[in-house]
Design a protein around this motif. Structure first.
Motif, PDB file in Angstrom:
ATOM      1  N   ALA A 209       0.766  -1.200  -0.083  1.00  0.00           N
ATOM      2  CA  ALA A 209      -0.044   0.025   0.207  1.00  0.00           C
ATOM      3  C   ALA A 209       0.798   1.282  -0.074  1.00  0.00           C
ATOM      4  CB  ALA A 209      -0.937  -0.021   0.973  1.00  0.00           C
ATOM      5  N   TRP A 210       0.342   2.215  -0.524  1.00  0.00           N
ATOM      6  CA  TRP A 210       0.950   3.568  -0.347  1.00  0.00           C
ATOM      7  C   TRP A 210      -0.094   4.811  -0.574  1.00  0.00           C
ATOM      8  CZ3 TRP A 210       1.026   0.485  -4.404  1.00  0.00           C
ATOM      9  CH2 TRP A 210       0.609   1.145  -6.135  1.00  0.00           C
ATOM     10  N   ASP A 211       0.289   5.841  -0.273  1.00  0.00           N
ATOM     11  CA  ASP A 211      -0.544   7.097  -0.308  1.00  0.00           C
ATOM     12  C   ASP A 211      -0.021   8.362  -0.796  1.00  0.00           C
ATOM     13  OD1 ASP A 211      -2.816   6.032   1.380  1.00  0.00           O
ATOM     14  OD2 ASP A 211      -1.203   5.679   2.763  1.00  0.00           O
ATOM     15  N   HIS A 212      -0.926   9.354  -1.421  1.00  0.00           N
ATOM     16  CA  HIS A 212      -0.384  10.545  -1.972  1.00  0.00           C
ATOM     17  C   HIS A 212       0.361  11.408  -0.780  1.00  0.00           C
ATOM     18  CE1 HIS A 212      -2.515  10.344  -5.693  1.00  0.00           C
ATOM     19  NE2 HIS A 212      -3.885  10.450  -5.109  1.00  0.00           N
ATOM     20  N   PRO A 213       1.309  11.655  -1.178  1.00  0.00           N
ATOM     21  CA  PRO A 213       1.828  12.435  -2.541  1.00  0.00           C
ATOM     22  C   PRO A 213       2.927  11.474  -2.926  1.00  0.00           C
ATOM     23  CG  PRO A 213       3.032  13.701  -0.901  1.00  0.00           C
ATOM     24  CD  PRO A 213       1.969  12.682  -0.088  1.00  0.00           C
ATOM     25  N   ALA A 214       3.022  10.046  -2.284  1.00  0.00           N
ATOM     26  CA  ALA A 214       4.134   9.417  -2.661  1.00  0.00           C
ATOM     27  C   ALA A 214       3.860   8.654  -4.023  1.00  0.00           C
ATOM     28  CB  ALA A 214       4.583   8.185  -1.674  1.00  0.00           C
ATOM     29  N   MET A 215       4.797   8.136  -4.924  1.00  0.00           N
ATOM     30  CA  MET A 215       4.530   7.300  -6.010  1.00  0.00           C
ATOM     31  C   MET A 215       5.195   6.002  -5.290  1.00  0.00           C
ATOM     32  SD  MET A 215       2.796   9.093  -8.462  1.00  0.00           S
ATOM     33  CE  MET A 215       2.930   7.931  -9.636  1.00  0.00           C
ATOM     34  N   PRO A 216       4.625   4.927  -6.332  1.00  0.00           N
ATOM     35  CA  PRO A 216       5.223   3.712  -5.450  1.00  0.00           C
ATOM     36  C   PRO A 216       6.661   3.377  -5.500  1.00  0.00           C
ATOM     37  CG  PRO A 216       3.884   3.209  -7.776  1.00  0.00           C
ATOM     38  CD  PRO A 216       3.816   4.641  -7.203  1.00  0.00           C
ATOM     39  N   TRP A 217       7.596   4.116  -6.526  1.00  0.00           N
ATOM     40  CA  TRP A 217       8.908   4.084  -6.464  1.00  0.00           C
ATOM     41  C   TRP A 217       9.377   4.948  -5.540  1.00  0.00           C
ATOM     42  CZ3 TRP A 217       6.076   4.455 -10.734  1.00  0.00           C
ATOM     43  CH2 TRP A 217       5.751   5.912 -11.154  1.00  0.00           C
ATOM     44  N   ASP A 218       8.428   5.885  -4.718  1.00  0.00           N
ATOM     45  CA  ASP A 218       9.215   6.672  -3.598  1.00  0.00           C
ATOM     46  C   ASP A 218       9.144   5.907  -2.166  1.00  0.00           C
ATOM     47  OD1 ASP A 218       9.345   8.594  -5.199  1.00  0.00           O
ATOM     48  OD2 ASP A 218       7.458   9.327  -5.110  1.00  0.00           O
ATOM     49  N   GLY A 219       7.789   5.625  -1.852  1.00  0.00           N
ATOM     50  CA  GLY A 219       7.725   4.790  -0.535  1.00  0.00           C
ATOM     51  C   GLY A 219       6.588   4.036  -0.588  1.00  0.00           C
ATOM     52  N   THR A 220       6.537   2.678  -0.001  1.00  0.00           N
ATOM     53  CA  THR A 220       5.429   2.117   0.085  1.00  0.00           C
ATOM     54  C   THR A 220       5.365   1.066   1.397  1.00  0.00           C
ATOM     55  OG1 THR A 220       6.264   0.089  -1.002  1.00  0.00           O
ATOM     56  CG2 THR A 220       5.150   1.641  -2.308  1.00  0.00           C
ATOM     57  N   ARG A 221       4.562   0.506   1.706  1.00  0.00           N
ATOM     58  CA  ARG A 221       4.340  -0.457   2.984  1.00  0.00           C
ATOM     59  C   ARG A 221       3.816  -1.576   2.803  1.00  0.00           C
ATOM     60  NH1 ARG A 221       1.876   4.462   3.700  1.00  0.00           N
ATOM     61  NH2 ARG A 221      -0.125   3.630   3.310  1.00  0.00           N
ATOM     62  N   ALA A 243       8.262   5.603   4.169  1.00  0.00           N
ATOM     63  CA  ALA A 243       8.208   6.743   3.496  1.00  0.00           C
ATOM     64  C   ALA A 243       9.401   6.714   2.426  1.00  0.00           C
ATOM     65  CB  ALA A 243       8.148   8.101   4.310  1.00  0.00           C
ATOM     66  N   ALA A 244      10.563   6.251   2.661  1.00  0.00           N
ATOM     67  CA  ALA A 244      11.777   6.357   1.925  1.00  0.00           C
ATOM     68  C   ALA A 244      12.257   5.124   1.395  1.00  0.00           C
ATOM     69  CB  ALA A 244      12.854   7.092   2.682  1.00  0.00           C
ATOM     70  N   GLU A 245      11.261   3.987   1.634  1.00  0.00           N
ATOM     71  CA  GLU A 245      11.707   2.559   1.168  1.00  0.00           C
ATOM     72  C   GLU A 245      10.650   2.241   0.138  1.00  0.00           C
ATOM     73  OE1 GLU A 245      12.383  -1.937   2.804  1.00  0.00           O
ATOM     74  OE2 GLU A 245      12.011  -0.295   4.126  1.00  0.00           O
ATOM     75  N   SER A 246      11.154   1.806  -0.999  1.00  0.00           N
ATOM     76  CA  SER A 246      10.039   1.310  -1.983  1.00  0.00           C
ATOM     77  C   SER A 246      10.003  -0.220  -2.263  1.00  0.00           C
ATOM     78  CB  SER A 246      10.372   2.042  -3.337  1.00  0.00           C
ATOM     79  OG  SER A 246       9.515   1.245  -4.506  1.00  0.00           O
ATOM     80  N   VAL A 247       9.000  -0.728  -1.796  1.00  0.00           N
ATOM     81  CA  VAL A 247       8.888  -2.420  -1.991  1.00  0.00           C
ATOM     82  C   VAL A 247       7.772  -2.344  -3.157  1.00  0.00           C
ATOM     83  CG1 VAL A 247       8.148  -4.392  -0.729  1.00  0.00           C
ATOM     84  CG2 VAL A 247       9.170  -2.762   0.431  1.00  0.00           C
ATOM     85  N   VAL A 248       8.100  -3.154  -4.083  1.00  0.00           N
ATOM     86  CA  VAL A 248       7.196  -2.970  -5.171  1.00  0.00           C
ATOM     87  C   VAL A 248       6.618  -4.666  -5.372  1.00  0.00           C
ATOM     88  CG1 VAL A 248       8.358  -1.228  -6.320  1.00  0.00           C
ATOM     89  CG2 VAL A 248       9.223  -3.522  -6.820  1.00  0.00           C
ATOM     90  N   GLN A 249       7.100  -5.537  -4.757  1.00  0.00           N
ATOM     91  CA  GLN A 249       6.513  -6.784  -4.916  1.00  0.00           C
ATOM     92  C   GLN A 249       6.762  -7.625  -3.845  1.00  0.00           C
ATOM     93  OE1 GLN A 249       7.977  -9.343  -8.238  1.00  0.00           O
ATOM     94  NE2 GLN A 249       6.732 -11.188  -7.533  1.00  0.00           N
ATOM     95  N   ALA A 250       5.465  -8.446  -3.189  1.00  0.00           N
ATOM     96  CA  ALA A 250       5.665  -9.472  -2.051  1.00  0.00           C
ATOM     97  C   ALA A 250       5.207 -10.488  -2.285  1.00  0.00           C
ATOM     98  CB  ALA A 250       4.966  -8.645  -0.803  1.00  0.00           C
ATOM     99  N   GLU A 251       5.749 -11.451  -2.250  1.00  0.00           N
ATOM    100  CA  GLU A 251       5.465 -13.022  -2.326  1.00  0.00           C
ATOM    101  C   GLU A 251       5.917 -13.969  -1.437  1.00  0.00           C
ATOM    102  OE1 GLU A 251       3.716 -13.888  -5.290  1.00  0.00           O
ATOM    103  OE2 GLU A 251       3.802 -11.904  -6.485  1.00  0.00           O
TER     104      GLU A 251
END
Length: 674
Positions: A209-221, A243-251
């Motif tokens: 998940a992530w929220d404005h104003p971050a884009m998924p390459w900025d920071g996700t949870r 906020a400063a770590e981008s996780v783009v896939q979880a398996e």
């Protein structure tokens, strides 16, 4: 015997129809039992995406499961995402659920049913204008007779009036008539989220998940929860990201641990998390599996992309590389990574696993995207489907060069250079070729080094192409990506101009015959390059496709929700940097355009709407600058229909022909008005 003719006038068998016929690639590959399924583009069928099936024995050609006009695609975050899921059911054959682009509903189909059953709707028709309900990244949960997925629900008429959550849709079709039958698994406190990933034992769920104003390459949870017997979620916790770590896939791995692709090190690398220990209250940290200054993933532009896939034996199939991604097999216990043998140099974020076999979508500078299987026990590879075919003599393909250029302040700029190439023609001695600088979209993306017939269309006619992975592109680590922060319209423009100038200065390209072209964010950079003092005098013309031209308008509601806050990182907060928004916008620099340009726009585009083009043209009108505006009905963000692609490609060549003084009579001439 080699013939001689000026650059840009050579004849070529690679025509625009051939380019259009092979636009796009297979996508969203997945396994259903022992079968492989995926979506495939059909430009000649109105640009729809066909759902393809390959039998478990791999014999015979892949078959399209649904006839036209079924279009297996969705509009979640407008760029869409994984549109289908399947589960095997023994002798009854698989059950497949999918989203159809026309109404965005979720459907189920039983392709092996004896009566040839037609798809049946699982979700209701939308009640809000322009698609109130959209579904994405589905997972079938047979034990509950449900499909779990991302639900995007519009709550008003505006493009940002919506909510997103994880939802469970009954497979019996009851929700097709009653929206209340859809179970909401999560709340809508997260603005964006990926689809659910169930652990092998079905007891845990993970998503991003992530929220404005971050884009998924900025920071996700990364969120996890326990799944009760009733199918509800409990024990929600955040196990990675920030906020400063981008996780783009979880398996989930087969041992129950959670694998993630995180850029905590500055590079998207694979890590392992012991979620069970975290649930016991232990201090759990993510363990790097193969720390390298390479990218094992990329930015989330479509939900459901898969850069790595766990295998039952504990190994992990993963993409990795710098400026390119190849397929390797990782032993997470030792960190040993063994690459796949074969000619493929670029693998897409689309992996499927069947026992010890991994299947992906791969291409190279000499071959288009193919569906390739790797047997991890033997190391053998096999092309299963979408096999590359040379529809013309490959002698007409360009011979690309991987180069690194030097930009302002000595910074590195990565690019692929495709010189003009023809097996039967050369140019007169002393003549330098025209070149077009190609700018990729995103801008947080990159141009892959693969066979592209559209590039070959120009190089085989004697026009060189320079694809620039300017600062801000993915593939080179977070520091390289962050060069564009608050510098959009500066770094991208400067980097493209630096490549163009260097090609001219070293005698590779004709300095008087340089062009720039791009679509979406690439259209922005192309337009900004024609209006920015940083690139003044570099380009003789430009092709601008479905662009952003007015930053203020884009920031104040003229785009979709996903990118509605993107400019805060690319340009700066609007309230604090409004002058910067105006200063960099091509709309407000239109008076500086002095060279011919071609403007291409889809009339159904909600990401970069036609109104921006219309305002820009009003500013240019009457200034004596030759230009043409081609608007395409039925096209959105990017062109999918064969006729649209043909017209766009031929119009671009016509612009170059007229601007560079080339003599050709084999394409329609686009009229440039003033």
């Amino acid at each position: 015997m080699t013939k001689q003719a000026p650059y840009g006038t050579w004849p070529s068998p690679i025509d625009a129809r051939l380019v259009a016929a092979h636009d796009g690639r297979p996508e969203f590959l997945g396994a259903v039992g022992g079968e492989l399924w995926w979506t495939e583009p059909r430009p000649e069928e109105g640009g729809r995406r066909a759902l393809m099936r390959l039998a478990a024995d791999g014999r015979g050609p892949a078959a399209s499961v649904l006839p036209p006009p079924w279009n297996v695609r969705n509009r979640v975050i407008e760029y869409g995402g994984l549109p289908w899921a399947g589960t095997p059911r023994g002798e009854d054959g698989p059950l497949i659920v999918f989203t159809d682009f026309a109404d965005q509903r979720l459907y189920a189909v039983e392709p092996d049913a004896p009566d040839g059953a037609a798809p049946r709707a699982l979700t209701p028709l939308s009640t809000v204008t322009d698609g109130g309900l959209r579904w994405c990244d589905p997972v079938i949960v047979p034990e509950l007779d449900e499909v779990w997925c991302v639900l995007e629900e519009f709550t008003g008429e505006g493009p940002t009036e919506l909510r997103r959550l994880l939802a469970a849709v009954p497979l019996d079709g009851s929700a097709a008539r009653d929206r209340a039958r859809v179970r909401e698994l999560t709340g809508d406190t997260d603005r964006f989220l990926t689809g659910p990933r169930l652990s092998p034992d079905g007891q845990r769920l993970a998503w991003i998940a992530w929220d404005h104003p971050a884009m998924p390459w900025d920071g996700t949870r990364v969120r996890t929860a326990r799944v009760t017997e009733e199918g509800t979620l409990t024990g929600l916790r955040e196990v990675a990201g920030g906020a400063a770590e981008s996780v783009v896939q979880a398996e989930w791995a087969y041992d129950g641990s959670l694998l993630i692709a995180s850029d905590a090190s500055g590079w998207w690398n694979l890590q392992r998390i012991d979620v069970a220990a975290a649930e016991r209250g232990e201090d759990v940290r993510a363990v790097p599996l193969c720390p390298r200054e390479e990218e094992f993933a990329a930015g989330i532009w479509k939900i459901g992309q898969r850069w790595f896939a766990p295998l039952p034996n504990g190994l992990v199939a993963t993409l990795h590389g710098r400026g390119a991604q190849t397929l390797g097999v990782l032993d997470p216990e030792t960190g040993e990574l063994v690459d796949t043998a074969g000619p493929w140099t670029e693998w897409a974020a689309s992996l499927a696993v069947i026992d010890s076999r991994v299947t992906g979508v791969a291409a190279s500078p000499r071959s288009s995207s193919e569906i390739v299987e790797l047997d991890t026990r033997t190391g053998h590879t096999l092309v299963l489907a979408s096999r590359h075919e040379d529809h013309v003599d490959p002698a007409y393909y360009p011979e690309p060069q991987i180069r690194t250029f030097t930009g302002p302040d000595g910074r590195e700029i990565h690019a692929h250079i495709y010189p003009p190439h023809h097996p039967e023609y050369t140019a007169p001695d002393g003549e330098l070729p025209p070149y077009a600088v190609w700018v990729h979209g995103g801008p947080t993306s990159r141009a892959p080094l693969v066979l592209d017939l559209e590039i070959a269309y120009f190089t085989s006619r004697g026009i060189g192409v320079a694809e620039v992975n300017y600062g801000g592109s993915t593939g080179y680590g977070r520091e390289y990506r962050n060069r564009l922060r608050e510098q959009w319209g500066v770094v991208d423009v400067e980097d493209c101009a630096a490549v163009a100038r260097t090609l001219a200065e070293e005698g590779t390209a004709d300095p008087a015959r340089l062009a720039i072209r791009g679509g979406s964010a690439g259209g922005w950079t192309s337009a900004a390059s024609l209006t920015s003092p940083a690139a003044e005098g570099v380009y003789a013309c430009g092709t601008i496709s479905y662009p952003i031209l007015d930053l203020e308008g884009w920031a104040l509601g003229e785009t979709h929700d996903f990118e509605s806050h993107y400019l805060e990182s690319l340009v700066g907060p609007l309230a604090e940097t409004r002058a910067r928004y105006r200063e960099r916008s091509p709309l407000h620099g239109a008076h500086r355009v002095t060279v011919p340009f071609l403007l291409l726009q889809g009339l159904d585009d909600v990401i970069c709407p036609p109104v921006q083009c219309e305002r820009f043209l009003e500013e240019v009108q009457g200034r004596g600058v030759p230009h043409a505006y081609l608007a395409f009905e039925g096209e959105g963000h990017g062109f999918r229909r064969a006729d649209s692609i043909v017209r766009a490609v031929e119009s671009e060549l016509s612009l170059y022909t007229q601007t560079f003084g080339l003599v050709r009579d084999d394409i329609p001439s686009v009229e440039l008005s003033k």
